[in-house]
Design a protein around this motif. Structure first.
Motif, PDB file in Angstrom:
ATOM      1  N   LEU A 125       0.834  -1.206   0.000  1.00  0.00           N
ATOM      2  CA  LEU A 125       0.000   0.000   0.000  1.00  0.00           C
ATOM      3  C   LEU A 125       0.867   1.253   0.000  1.00  0.00           C
ATOM      4  CD1 LEU A 125      -2.603  -1.032   2.728  1.00  0.00           C
ATOM      5  CD2 LEU A 125      -2.892  -1.155   0.253  1.00  0.00           C
ATOM      6  N   THR A 126       0.327   2.309  -0.578  1.00  0.00           N
ATOM      7  CA  THR A 126       0.982   3.607  -0.460  1.00  0.00           C
ATOM      8  C   THR A 126       0.532   4.247   0.851  1.00  0.00           C
ATOM      9  OG1 THR A 126      -0.822   4.825  -1.522  1.00  0.00           O
ATOM     10  CG2 THR A 126       0.869   3.866  -2.967  1.00  0.00           C
ATOM     11  N   GLU A 127       1.227   5.294   1.275  1.00  0.00           N
ATOM     12  CA  GLU A 127       0.827   5.972   2.507  1.00  0.00           C
ATOM     13  C   GLU A 127      -0.551   6.610   2.344  1.00  0.00           C
ATOM     14  OE1 GLU A 127       3.416   8.261   4.892  1.00  0.00           O
ATOM     15  OE2 GLU A 127       5.235   7.269   4.194  1.00  0.00           O
ATOM     16  N   THR A 128      -0.894   7.027   1.119  1.00  0.00           N
ATOM     17  CA  THR A 128      -2.229   7.565   0.865  1.00  0.00           C
ATOM     18  C   THR A 128      -3.284   6.484   1.058  1.00  0.00           C
ATOM     19  OG1 THR A 128      -1.339   9.160  -0.729  1.00  0.00           O
ATOM     20  CG2 THR A 128      -3.706   8.704  -0.827  1.00  0.00           C
ATOM     21  N   ASP A 129      -2.978   5.270   0.576  1.00  0.00           N
ATOM     22  CA  ASP A 129      -3.896   4.144   0.766  1.00  0.00           C
ATOM     23  C   ASP A 129      -4.095   3.850   2.245  1.00  0.00           C
ATOM     24  OD1 ASP A 129      -4.163   3.780  -1.977  1.00  0.00           O
ATOM     25  OD2 ASP A 129      -2.516   2.333  -2.078  1.00  0.00           O
ATOM     26  N   VAL A 130      -2.995   3.844   2.990  1.00  0.00           N
ATOM     27  CA  VAL A 130      -3.058   3.548   4.423  1.00  0.00           C
ATOM     28  C   VAL A 130      -3.905   4.603   5.127  1.00  0.00           C
ATOM     29  CG1 VAL A 130      -1.739   3.272   6.548  1.00  0.00           C
ATOM     30  CG2 VAL A 130      -0.832   2.363   4.406  1.00  0.00           C
ATOM     31  N   SER A 131      -3.716   5.871   4.765  1.00  0.00           N
ATOM     32  CA  SER A 131      -4.495   6.948   5.372  1.00  0.00           C
ATOM     33  C   SER A 131      -5.980   6.761   5.110  1.00  0.00           C
ATOM     34  CB  SER A 131      -4.050   8.307   4.822  1.00  0.00           C
ATOM     35  OG  SER A 131      -2.734   8.612   5.217  1.00  0.00           O
ATOM     36  N   ALA A 132      -6.325   6.366   3.879  1.00  0.00           N
ATOM     37  CA  ALA A 132      -7.724   6.164   3.523  1.00  0.00           C
ATOM     38  C   ALA A 132      -8.331   5.016   4.320  1.00  0.00           C
ATOM     39  CB  ALA A 132      -7.844   5.884   2.021  1.00  0.00           C
ATOM     40  N   VAL A 133      -7.559   3.943   4.484  1.00  0.00           N
ATOM     41  CA  VAL A 133      -8.053   2.785   5.248  1.00  0.00           C
ATOM     42  C   VAL A 133      -8.250   3.150   6.713  1.00  0.00           C
ATOM     43  CG1 VAL A 133      -7.465   0.480   6.088  1.00  0.00           C
ATOM     44  CG2 VAL A 133      -7.064   1.066   3.697  1.00  0.00           C
TER      45      VAL A 133
END
Length: 212
Positions: free
Chosen positions: A47-55
């Motif tokens: 995951l990208t950090e943006t993906d992690v933030s969204a999750v």
């Protein structure tokens, strides 16, 4: 590395002569914020950090919705969350509109065994403390805060306790004084204060002040 802890005496009535019992209390070793957790998750996944933030953002909202319905939330490998309530004092079965006097107290957490296993066999180290606050002059406190804020932007009450060797009550007394003198301000919540220096104090200029 080791988990630091201190020994505290349990209060006993004055008329008792038995030795005071003691218990161990952990001394928190700072804190890890969302940014660092997000970065570590990204480093261990695709995951990208943006993906992690969204999750993480979605997880917070979904958990809030489920807890608001009075459900227990279980995250595999982490643990169980459930809401708890509090009532105003003096309520009896005869109290009128007593349902309106019940409020949300907080969220309780019970860790899964898997999470406990991740911690493993920890090393414990006694953080020596006399049970009393250090005796520091206001000038000495100023010097320690200047040194601290040279490397940190934010300070919690626990941070201040460690900086000065104070117990909770003494730390809160000085924090109130420093706020009244206009040297620090709380940018956090009333019950979860986060302190920053006011511009012109502790070597911090206005352009370095953290804002909400």
């Amino acid at each position: 590395m080791a988990i630091l802890f201190e020994w505290y005496e349990n209060p006993v009535p004055n008329d008792q002569t038995d030795p005071k019992t003691i218990h161990a209390r952990i001394t928190l070793n700072g804190k890890v914020g969302t940014d660092e957790i997000r970065h570590k998750i990204q480093a261990r996944s695709s995951l990208t950090e943006t993906d992690v933030s969204a999750v993480l953002d979605a997880l917070s909202h979904i958990m809030g919705e489920e807890l608001a319905e009075g459900r227990q939330v279980h995250l595999d490998g982490i643990g169980y969350f459930h809401p708890t309530l509090k009532c105003e004092e003096g309520i009896t079965m005869e109290t009128k509109r007593k349902n309106e006097k019940v409020k949300l107290k907080g969220i309780k957490f019970r860790a899964d065994q898997a999470l406990k296993n991740e911690i493993g066999n920890v090393k414990l180290k006694n953080f020596k403390h006399s049970g009393h606050s250090s005796k520091l002059s206001d000038v000495e406190i100023e010097m320690r805060l200047k040194e601290y804020f040279a490397e940190h932007q934010l300070m919690t009450r626990l941070d201040f306790q460690h900086i000065c060797g104070f117990m909770k009550s003494k730390a809160m007394e000085h924090l109130r004084r420093l706020k009244a003198e206009g040297k620090i301000e709380n940018i956090g919540r009333q019950m979860q204060p986060i302190y920053v220096p006011v511009a012109g104090y502790y070597g911090v200029s206005k352009d370095k002040i953290v804002t909400r």
